[in-house]
Scaffold this motif. Structure first.
Motif, PDB file in Angstrom:
ATOM      1  N   LEU A  56     -45.438  -2.103 -16.166  1.00 56.83           N
ATOM      2  CA  LEU A  56     -46.116  -3.178 -15.077  1.00 56.83           C
ATOM      3  C   LEU A  56     -46.857  -1.449 -14.539  1.00 56.83           C
ATOM      4  O   LEU A  56     -46.666  -0.669 -13.843  1.00 56.83           O
ATOM      5  CB  LEU A  56     -44.577  -3.250 -14.333  1.00 56.83           C
ATOM      6  CG  LEU A  56     -44.644  -4.201 -13.201  1.00 56.83           C
ATOM      7  CD1 LEU A  56     -44.907  -5.557 -13.851  1.00 56.83           C
ATOM      8  CD2 LEU A  56     -43.580  -4.176 -12.444  1.00 56.83           C
ATOM      9  N   ALA A  57     -48.140  -2.486 -13.979  1.00 55.40           N
ATOM     10  CA  ALA A  57     -48.834  -1.683 -13.025  1.00 55.40           C
ATOM     11  C   ALA A  57     -48.686  -1.279 -11.993  1.00 55.40           C
ATOM     12  O   ALA A  57     -48.432  -1.974 -11.090  1.00 55.40           O
ATOM     13  CB  ALA A  57     -49.787  -2.767 -13.300  1.00 55.40           C
ATOM     14  N   HIS A  58     -49.100  -0.342 -11.049  1.00 55.60           N
ATOM     15  CA  HIS A  58     -48.998   0.735 -10.267  1.00 55.60           C
ATOM     16  C   HIS A  58     -50.106   0.937  -9.807  1.00 55.60           C
ATOM     17  O   HIS A  58     -51.399   1.796 -10.343  1.00 55.60           O
ATOM     18  CB  HIS A  58     -47.911   1.365 -10.409  1.00 55.60           C
ATOM     19  CG  HIS A  58     -47.627   2.004  -8.836  1.00 55.60           C
ATOM     20  ND1 HIS A  58     -47.417   0.848  -7.966  1.00 55.60           N
ATOM     21  CD2 HIS A  58     -47.701   2.916  -8.775  1.00 55.60           C
ATOM     22  CE1 HIS A  58     -47.329   2.570  -6.763  1.00 55.60           C
ATOM     23  NE2 HIS A  58     -47.358   3.152  -7.306  1.00 55.60           N
ATOM     24  N   LYS A  59     -51.013   0.420  -9.125  1.00 53.70           N
ATOM     25  CA  LYS A  59     -51.936   1.908  -7.661  1.00 53.70           C
ATOM     26  C   LYS A  59     -51.089   1.831  -6.329  1.00 53.70           C
ATOM     27  O   LYS A  59     -51.217   1.682  -5.614  1.00 53.70           O
ATOM     28  CB  LYS A  59     -52.833   0.507  -7.517  1.00 53.70           C
ATOM     29  CG  LYS A  59     -54.342   1.498  -7.198  1.00 53.70           C
ATOM     30  CD  LYS A  59     -55.051  -0.200  -7.182  1.00 53.70           C
ATOM     31  CE  LYS A  59     -56.334   0.930  -6.714  1.00 53.70           C
ATOM     32  NZ  LYS A  59     -58.057   0.042  -6.530  1.00 53.70           N
ATOM     33  N   GLY A  60     -51.570   3.433  -6.673  1.00 53.50           N
ATOM     34  CA  GLY A  60     -51.096   4.428  -5.809  1.00 53.50           C
ATOM     35  C   GLY A  60     -50.164   5.307  -6.155  1.00 53.50           C
ATOM     36  O   GLY A  60     -50.143   5.870  -7.241  1.00 53.50           O
ATOM     37  N   PRO A  61     -50.202   6.354  -4.895  1.00 51.98           N
ATOM     38  CA  PRO A  61     -49.124   7.644  -5.562  1.00 51.98           C
ATOM     39  C   PRO A  61     -48.370   7.330  -6.672  1.00 51.98           C
ATOM     40  O   PRO A  61     -47.826   6.571  -6.519  1.00 51.98           O
ATOM     41  CB  PRO A  61     -48.852   8.648  -3.882  1.00 51.98           C
ATOM     42  CG  PRO A  61     -49.558   7.398  -2.596  1.00 51.98           C
ATOM     43  CD  PRO A  61     -49.831   5.814  -3.426  1.00 51.98           C
ATOM     44  N   ALA A  78     -55.263   9.546  -4.066  1.00 54.39           N
ATOM     45  CA  ALA A  78     -54.006   9.309  -4.029  1.00 54.39           C
ATOM     46  C   ALA A  78     -54.020   7.442  -3.985  1.00 54.39           C
ATOM     47  O   ALA A  78     -53.058   6.615  -5.174  1.00 54.39           O
ATOM     48  CB  ALA A  78     -52.915   9.291  -3.416  1.00 54.39           C
ATOM     49  N   GLU A  79     -54.213   6.677  -3.054  1.00 58.11           N
ATOM     50  CA  GLU A  79     -53.937   5.052  -3.009  1.00 58.11           C
ATOM     51  C   GLU A  79     -55.126   4.262  -3.797  1.00 58.11           C
ATOM     52  O   GLU A  79     -55.069   3.346  -4.163  1.00 58.11           O
ATOM     53  CB  GLU A  79     -54.875   4.724  -1.329  1.00 58.11           C
ATOM     54  CG  GLU A  79     -55.695   5.063  -1.252  1.00 58.11           C
ATOM     55  CD  GLU A  79     -56.246   6.457  -0.561  1.00 58.11           C
ATOM     56  OE1 GLU A  79     -58.015   6.349  -0.568  1.00 58.11           O
ATOM     57  OE2 GLU A  79     -55.757   6.980  -0.409  1.00 58.11           O
ATOM     58  N   GLU A  80     -55.448   5.527  -4.940  1.00 59.23           N
ATOM     59  CA  GLU A  80     -56.751   4.836  -6.204  1.00 59.23           C
ATOM     60  C   GLU A  80     -56.222   5.022  -7.983  1.00 59.23           C
ATOM     61  O   GLU A  80     -56.385   5.152  -8.440  1.00 59.23           O
ATOM     62  CB  GLU A  80     -57.664   5.389  -6.236  1.00 59.23           C
ATOM     63  CG  GLU A  80     -58.492   4.837  -4.263  1.00 59.23           C
ATOM     64  CD  GLU A  80     -58.412   3.321  -4.942  1.00 59.23           C
ATOM     65  OE1 GLU A  80     -59.096   2.554  -5.662  1.00 59.23           O
ATOM     66  OE2 GLU A  80     -58.668   2.684  -4.218  1.00 59.23           O
TER      67      GLU A  80
END
Length: 155
Positions: A18-23, A62-64
């Motif tokens: 499951l994809a995640h974007k962020g730290p 981190a947010e990317e």
């Protein structure tokens, strides 16, 4: 800090992610969502939890950062949206086992990437490293957590 590296022949791994974007440390809720998406009968095909961090946190804000919270699954597991199928082939891997809290993982990755790998004489496969959780943080003390970092190698 130096870590011990084992060169291991690993079997192919099929991941449902499951994809995640962020730290990267904020991926916990994504694992909770992943658990909620898996129907009860499918748990027989789930082997262990893993995470893929696609970006270098020393080079990407981190947010990317892009990652996948995953379970290693058998061939009988049906992968459905929003899950993505990610495969790692059988072959040679540099494996570092980290004992302790997950906060230690960035140092282990940095050491593997910047210290061990350049001096190893090994060639990297065109895949990012991934981590495998060998025990459950829900019932394991942070100092007893075991995580393998698996770096795919050529040959």
């Amino acid at each position: 800090m130096a870590y011990e590296v084992e060169i291991k022949e690993m079997p192919a791994v099929r991941l449902a992610g499951l994809a995640h974007k962020g730290p990267y440390p904020s991926v916990g809720p994504v694992f909770q969502k992943l658990v909620s998406l898996i129907p009860e009968p499918s748990w027989a095909e789930v082997e262990h939890a893993a995470m893929i961090g696609h970006d270098n946190p020393r080079k990407v804000p981190a947010e990317e950062l892009r990652s996948h919270a995953c379970f290693a699954v058998g061939e009988g597991f049906v992968i459905f949206p929003p899950l993505a199928e990610i495969r790692y082939p059988a072959g040679k891997y540099a494996v570092v086992t980290v004992k302790g809290p997950y906060e230690q993982l960035p140092d282990a990755y940095r050491w593997l990437d910047e210290d061990w790998f350049p001096a190893s004489g090994m060639e990297h496969r065109d895949l990012v490293a991934y981590e495998v959780y060998l025990n459950d943080p829900m019932n394991t003390k942070p100092e007893d957590l075991l995580t393998e970092i698996r770096l795919p190698l050529q040959g």
